[in-house]
Motif scaffolding. Structure first.
Motif, PDB file in Angstrom:
ATOM      1  N   THR A   1       0.828  -1.210   0.000  1.00 20.49           N
ATOM      2  CA  THR A   1       0.000   0.000   0.000  1.00 20.49           C
ATOM      3  C   THR A   1       0.862   1.259   0.000  1.00 20.49           C
ATOM      4  O   THR A   1       0.574   2.230  -0.709  1.00 20.49           O
ATOM      5  CB  THR A   1      -0.926   0.008   1.227  1.00 20.49           C
ATOM      6  N   ILE A   2       1.953   1.243   0.780  1.00 27.91           N
ATOM      7  CA  ILE A   2       2.849   2.407   0.823  1.00 27.91           C
ATOM      8  C   ILE A   2       3.487   2.644  -0.541  1.00 27.91           C
ATOM      9  O   ILE A   2       3.593   3.784  -1.011  1.00 27.91           O
ATOM     10  CB  ILE A   2       3.940   2.205   1.899  1.00 27.91           C
ATOM     11  N   VAL A   3       3.899   1.561  -1.199  1.00 21.19           N
ATOM     12  CA  VAL A   3       4.505   1.689  -2.527  1.00 21.19           C
ATOM     13  C   VAL A   3       3.500   2.276  -3.509  1.00 21.19           C
ATOM     14  O   VAL A   3       3.826   3.178  -4.304  1.00 21.19           O
ATOM     15  CB  VAL A   3       5.017   0.324  -3.020  1.00 21.19           C
ATOM     16  N   LEU A   4       2.279   1.775  -3.481  1.00 28.17           N
ATOM     17  CA  LEU A   4       1.260   2.290  -4.394  1.00 28.17           C
ATOM     18  C   LEU A   4       0.992   3.774  -4.153  1.00 28.17           C
ATOM     19  O   LEU A   4       0.874   4.556  -5.101  1.00 28.17           O
ATOM     20  CB  LEU A   4      -0.031   1.483  -4.220  1.00 28.17           C
TER      21      LEU A   4
ATOM     22  N   ILE B   1       0.214   2.894 -12.325  1.00 27.76           N
ATOM     23  CA  ILE B   1      -0.361   1.819 -11.511  1.00 27.76           C
ATOM     24  C   ILE B   1       0.330   0.492 -11.808  1.00 27.76           C
ATOM     25  O   ILE B   1       0.618  -0.292 -10.888  1.00 27.76           O
ATOM     26  CB  ILE B   1      -1.875   1.729 -11.777  1.00 27.76           C
ATOM     27  N   ILE B   2       0.624   0.237 -13.067  1.00 24.89           N
ATOM     28  CA  ILE B   2       1.296  -1.020 -13.420  1.00 24.89           C
ATOM     29  C   ILE B   2       2.680  -1.088 -12.784  1.00 24.89           C
ATOM     30  O   ILE B   2       3.069  -2.108 -12.200  1.00 24.89           O
ATOM     31  CB  ILE B   2       1.388  -1.170 -14.956  1.00 24.89           C
ATOM     32  N   ILE B   3       3.439   0.014 -12.881  1.00 28.45           N
ATOM     33  CA  ILE B   3       4.785   0.046 -12.292  1.00 28.45           C
ATOM     34  C   ILE B   3       4.717  -0.126 -10.777  1.00 28.45           C
ATOM     35  O   ILE B   3       5.485  -0.890 -10.177  1.00 28.45           O
ATOM     36  CB  ILE B   3       5.489   1.368 -12.654  1.00 28.45           C
TER      37      ILE B   3
ATOM     38  N   LEU C   1      -4.674 -15.461 -10.536  1.00 27.71           N
ATOM     39  CA  LEU C   1      -5.065 -14.713  -9.340  1.00 27.71           C
ATOM     40  C   LEU C   1      -4.500 -13.295  -9.357  1.00 27.71           C
ATOM     41  O   LEU C   1      -5.037 -12.407  -8.688  1.00 27.71           O
ATOM     42  CB  LEU C   1      -4.592 -15.449  -8.088  1.00 27.71           C
ATOM     43  N   ALA C   2      -3.405 -13.084 -10.104  1.00 18.02           N
ATOM     44  CA  ALA C   2      -2.811 -11.751 -10.157  1.00 18.02           C
ATOM     45  C   ALA C   2      -3.715 -10.762 -10.892  1.00 18.02           C
ATOM     46  O   ALA C   2      -3.704  -9.566 -10.591  1.00 18.02           O
ATOM     47  CB  ALA C   2      -1.445 -11.813 -10.836  1.00 18.02           C
ATOM     48  N   ILE C   3      -4.509 -11.257 -11.841  1.00 13.30           N
ATOM     49  CA  ILE C   3      -5.376 -10.359 -12.611  1.00 13.30           C
ATOM     50  C   ILE C   3      -6.462  -9.744 -11.730  1.00 13.30           C
ATOM     51  O   ILE C   3      -6.586  -8.512 -11.674  1.00 13.30           O
ATOM     52  CB  ILE C   3      -5.964 -11.103 -13.823  1.00 13.30           C
ATOM     53  N   PRO C   4      -7.280 -10.540 -11.031  1.00 13.34           N
ATOM     54  CA  PRO C   4      -8.276  -9.897 -10.161  1.00 13.34           C
ATOM     55  C   PRO C   4      -7.649  -9.097  -9.017  1.00 13.34           C
ATOM     56  O   PRO C   4      -8.221  -8.095  -8.580  1.00 13.34           O
ATOM     57  CB  PRO C   4      -9.104 -11.068  -9.627  1.00 13.34           C
ATOM     58  N   PHE C   5      -6.462  -9.524  -8.534  1.00 17.69           N
ATOM     59  CA  PHE C   5      -5.802  -8.752  -7.472  1.00 17.69           C
ATOM     60  C   PHE C   5      -5.410  -7.368  -7.989  1.00 17.69           C
ATOM     61  O   PHE C   5      -5.575  -6.357  -7.278  1.00 17.69           O
ATOM     62  CB  PHE C   5      -4.559  -9.486  -6.971  1.00 17.69           C
TER      63      PHE C   5
ATOM     64  N   ALA D   1      -6.671  -3.827  -6.633  1.00 13.77           N
ATOM     65  CA  ALA D   1      -5.759  -2.780  -6.168  1.00 13.77           C
ATOM     66  C   ALA D   1      -6.067  -1.444  -6.845  1.00 13.77           C
ATOM     67  O   ALA D   1      -5.983  -0.388  -6.208  1.00 13.77           O
ATOM     68  CB  ALA D   1      -4.317  -3.194  -6.447  1.00 13.77           C
ATOM     69  N   GLU D   2      -6.439  -1.499  -8.122  1.00 17.37           N
ATOM     70  CA  GLU D   2      -6.807  -0.262  -8.821  1.00 17.37           C
ATOM     71  C   GLU D   2      -8.071   0.336  -8.220  1.00 17.37           C
ATOM     72  O   GLU D   2      -8.189   1.564  -8.051  1.00 17.37           O
ATOM     73  CB  GLU D   2      -7.003  -0.575 -10.307  1.00 17.37           C
TER      74      GLU D   2
END
Length: 324
Positions: free
Chosen positions: A169-172, A186-188, A247-251, A255-256
């Motif tokens: 969360t901090i990174v985002l 967002i991707i990075i 699972l990475a796709i829905p995650f 996150a977005e």
């Protein structure tokens, strides 16, 4: 007596000939029996087809993705960013309920919600697929080197400890502040720490497999390390890799949505499922405007649940233990 014995022998000989026959060998057929037409991917696909729920959801996801791509080019489609005016009053067509002209209604500034939902789905799927691919490439590469090479084990472990202790969360939030909010930002931000879980999981599996007898035999025979990794190790991990990617796709989509909820997501001018859900959340307490939250939430839920079930089903089908 001798003639009687000879006659008995002749009868026995004829009986044996009637009961038995010499086996005839065919060298060509012997060669064919040594051939196996087994295909790993064909066996995986056959196993996957047995799960009817997963097949139904896969067809549904493919239809959604196809329609999302083709939707702007279909007739009678409106722009997702244009603000439409009421022909009678000349004012913005705000909060119009679903009707024949606006199939999903309009939002609070008069934009067509139908077009915005599919435009937002395109954006969110782009983010999810890009993050999943990048995380898979980085995570598999680092995880494989981390588990196979004893020389790289210590430095990669230190890198893992550093990155893993930084909250995602901090990174985002920091990346959203440092860079201009956009799809690439967002991707990075997601990929900076997203590869950690994949790398750790791959590393643990590689450590289990690397010292097995067939790998030690390959090393003794002089097989290069990269061939051992590609031929002996990674094929056993296809099932878990596919599961992690699905699972990475829905995650990533979730996150977005979270970033948009805290005000650090994509700009409002760029439709996404996160923006649409955040806009609808404000109107949730108004029953006549609740459709602005319900429609994008349904699309998000269908995509998330479908990818989760498809990923688990394909992971089970790709597991070599389930093949006959």
């Amino acid at each position: 007596m001798g003639m009687y014995s000879e006659e008995i022998n002749n009868i026995s000989h004829r009986s044996r000939e009637a009961l038995f026959e010499f086996a005839v060998t065919d060298e060509r057929q012997a060669e064919e029996t040594a051939y196996s037409n087994y295909s790993y991917w064909r066996s995986t696909w056959k196993s996957f087809l047995k799960n009817r729920i997963a097949i139904f959801l896969l067809v549904g996801v493919l239809m959604i993705v196809t329609f999302t791509i083709l939707q702007p080019y279909l007739p009678a489609q409106k722009s997702p960013t244009e603000i439409y005016l009421d022909e009678q009053t000349g004012l913005q067509a705000r909060n119009i309920a679903p009707n024949t002209e606006f199939w999903f209604g309009t939002n609070s500034i008069g934009q067509d919600l139908w077009s915005r939902i599919w435009a937002g789905t395109r954006t969110s799927l782009l983010i999810g697929c890009a993050v999943a691919i990048v995380e898979a490439i980085i995570g598999i590469t680092i995880g494989t080197l981390w588990g196979f090479s004893r020389k790289l084990e210590m430095p990669i472990t230190q890198l893992y400890n550093i990155v893993d202790n930084i909250p995602t969360t901090i990174v985002l939030i920091l990346m959203s502040y440092i860079l201009r909010p956009s799809v690439s930002t967002i991707i990075i931000a997601m990929c900076i720490t997203g590869w950690v879980e994949m790398a750790r999981f791959i590393r643990n599996q590689i450590v289990i497999l690397r010292d097995r007898e067939y790998n030690l035999a390959s090393k003794c025979l002089g097989t290069p390390d990269y061939r051992i990794i590609l031929k002996n190790l990674l094929p056993y991990l296809i099932s878990v890799i596919m599961l992690r990617m699905s699972l990475a796709i829905p995650f990533a989509i979730g996150a977005e949505v979270f970033l948009t909820y805290i005000g650090l997501g994509l700009p409002i001018s760029e439709p996404s499922l996160g923006n649409l859900i955040n806009e609808g959340r404000v109107l949730m307490m108004s029953p006549e405007l609740r459709y602005q939250l319900i429609f994008p939430s349904i699309v998000l839920s269908v995509i998330t649940i479908a990818f989760y079930i498809i990923g688990n089903s394909f992971a089970d089908a790709a597991d070599p233990k389930n093949h006959v």
